[in-house]
Write a protein that holds these residues in place. Sequence first.
Motif, short mmCIF file in Angstrom:
data_model
loop_
_atom_site.label_atom_id
_atom_site.label_comp_id
_atom_site.label_asym_id
_atom_site.label_seq_id
_atom_site.Cartn_x
_atom_site.Cartn_y
_atom_site.Cartn_z
N THR A 127 0.87 -1.17 0.00
CA THR A 127 0.00 0.00 0.00
C THR A 127 0.91 1.22 0.00
N LEU A 128 1.25 1.69 -1.20
CA LEU A 128 2.14 2.83 -1.34
C LEU A 128 1.38 4.15 -1.37
N VAL A 129 0.11 4.08 -1.77
CA VAL A 129 -0.78 5.23 -1.82
C VAL A 129 -1.95 4.93 -0.91
N PRO A 130 -2.32 5.83 -0.01
CA PRO A 130 -3.43 5.53 0.91
C PRO A 130 -4.68 5.05 0.16
N GLY A 131 -5.20 3.93 0.63
CA GLY A 131 -6.44 3.40 0.08
C GLY A 131 -6.28 2.40 -1.05
N VAL A 132 -5.05 2.24 -1.57
CA VAL A 132 -4.85 1.34 -2.72
C VAL A 132 -3.75 0.32 -2.39
N SER A 133 -4.14 -0.94 -2.30
CA SER A 133 -3.16 -2.02 -2.13
C SER A 133 -2.96 -2.64 -3.50
N GLN A 134 -1.73 -2.57 -3.99
CA GLN A 134 -1.44 -3.13 -5.30
C GLN A 134 -0.70 -4.45 -5.14
N TYR A 135 -1.04 -5.38 -6.01
CA TYR A 135 -0.45 -6.72 -5.93
C TYR A 135 0.22 -7.10 -7.23
N ARG A 136 1.14 -8.07 -7.11
CA ARG A 136 1.74 -8.69 -8.29
C ARG A 136 2.03 -10.15 -7.98
N TRP A 137 1.90 -10.93 -9.02
CA TRP A 137 2.20 -12.36 -8.94
C TRP A 137 3.52 -12.61 -9.64
N THR A 138 4.34 -13.48 -9.07
CA THR A 138 5.49 -14.03 -9.76
C THR A 138 5.41 -15.55 -9.57
N ARG A 139 6.15 -16.26 -10.40
CA ARG A 139 6.14 -17.72 -10.35
C ARG A 139 7.57 -18.21 -10.24
N SER A 140 7.75 -19.34 -9.57
CA SER A 140 9.10 -19.89 -9.46
C SER A 140 9.64 -20.18 -10.86
N ALA A 141 10.93 -19.95 -11.02
CA ALA A 141 11.56 -20.13 -12.32
C ALA A 141 11.66 -21.61 -12.71
N ARG A 142 11.65 -22.47 -11.71
CA ARG A 142 11.69 -23.91 -11.97
C ARG A 142 10.80 -24.61 -10.96
N ARG A 143 10.70 -25.89 -11.09
CA ARG A 143 9.87 -26.68 -10.18
C ARG A 143 10.60 -26.88 -8.85
N PHE A 144 9.87 -26.77 -7.76
CA PHE A 144 10.42 -27.00 -6.43
C PHE A 144 9.53 -27.97 -5.68
N ALA A 145 10.13 -28.71 -4.78
CA ALA A 145 9.36 -29.68 -3.98
C ALA A 145 8.55 -28.99 -2.90
N SER A 146 8.98 -27.80 -2.47
CA SER A 146 8.27 -27.12 -1.39
C SER A 146 8.35 -25.61 -1.57
N GLU A 147 7.42 -24.93 -0.89
CA GLU A 147 7.42 -23.48 -0.90
C GLU A 147 8.69 -22.94 -0.25
N ALA A 148 9.16 -23.61 0.82
CA ALA A 148 10.37 -23.18 1.52
C ALA A 148 11.58 -23.22 0.58
N GLU A 149 11.70 -24.27 -0.23
CA GLU A 149 12.80 -24.37 -1.20
C GLU A 149 12.74 -23.22 -2.19
N ALA A 150 11.55 -22.95 -2.70
CA ALA A 150 11.38 -21.87 -3.68
C ALA A 150 11.75 -20.53 -3.06
N TYR A 151 11.33 -20.31 -1.83
CA TYR A 151 11.61 -19.04 -1.16
C TYR A 151 13.12 -18.87 -0.97
N ARG A 152 13.81 -19.93 -0.53
CA ARG A 152 15.26 -19.85 -0.33
C ARG A 152 15.99 -19.59 -1.65
N ALA A 153 15.52 -20.19 -2.73
CA ALA A 153 16.17 -20.02 -4.03
C ALA A 153 16.00 -18.59 -4.56
N GLY A 154 14.83 -17.99 -4.29
CA GLY A 154 14.58 -16.61 -4.71
C GLY A 154 14.61 -16.40 -6.21
N GLN A 155 14.24 -17.40 -6.98
CA GLN A 155 14.24 -17.31 -8.44
C GLN A 155 12.82 -17.17 -8.95
N TRP A 156 12.40 -15.93 -9.17
CA TRP A 156 11.00 -15.66 -9.54
C TRP A 156 10.91 -15.09 -10.94
#
Length: 164
Positions: free
Chosen positions: A131-160
């Motif tokens: 929420t950079l401007v009062p009243g508006v929460s903006q979102y974005r989606w990214t996807r892992s660059a490759r397949r991971f067995a778990s969300e924790a693995e994907a988060y540690r890799a940081g490849q979006w």
Amino acid sequence: MPWPFFLGHAAHRLIAYLYGVHHPHHRVFYNKETLVGILRKERLGDPARLLSNERNLRPDITDVTARQVFEVKPWNAQGLEEGQQAARTYLSAFNRALASVAPFEGGRDFQGEILVRFAQGQFIWRLEWRTLVPGVSQYRWTRSARRFASEAEAYRAGQWVDLS
């Protein structure tokens, strides 16, 4: 449902859910409740003061306790412009109906991220919002660059991969 609509709907639901998680003792309404419904259920102001085109508006997040309204939009210039216009409309309507009661304002300081695997899919998805401007929460989606067995693995890799 086309994929972009699915992702937008998922973003709205997740962001609203996590707002509630972060504010468990607040009275919060989500985009299923109209302005009239919120005013009546909370016994705030006078719903008759709403203009006819405002009565059925549904803010994405209305925090009655904090007197804040958020509109959730994609993280781009068009989303920001549309979000600001919608937030102004909600605030004008709420504050006209409230008259002398404490006014509503654009929500602030709501941000976060969550990792999601849709339907046991092979990729991990990351939803970020700010929420950079009062009243508006903006979102974005990214996807892992490759397949991971778990969300924790994907988060540690940081490849979006940016999906914009």
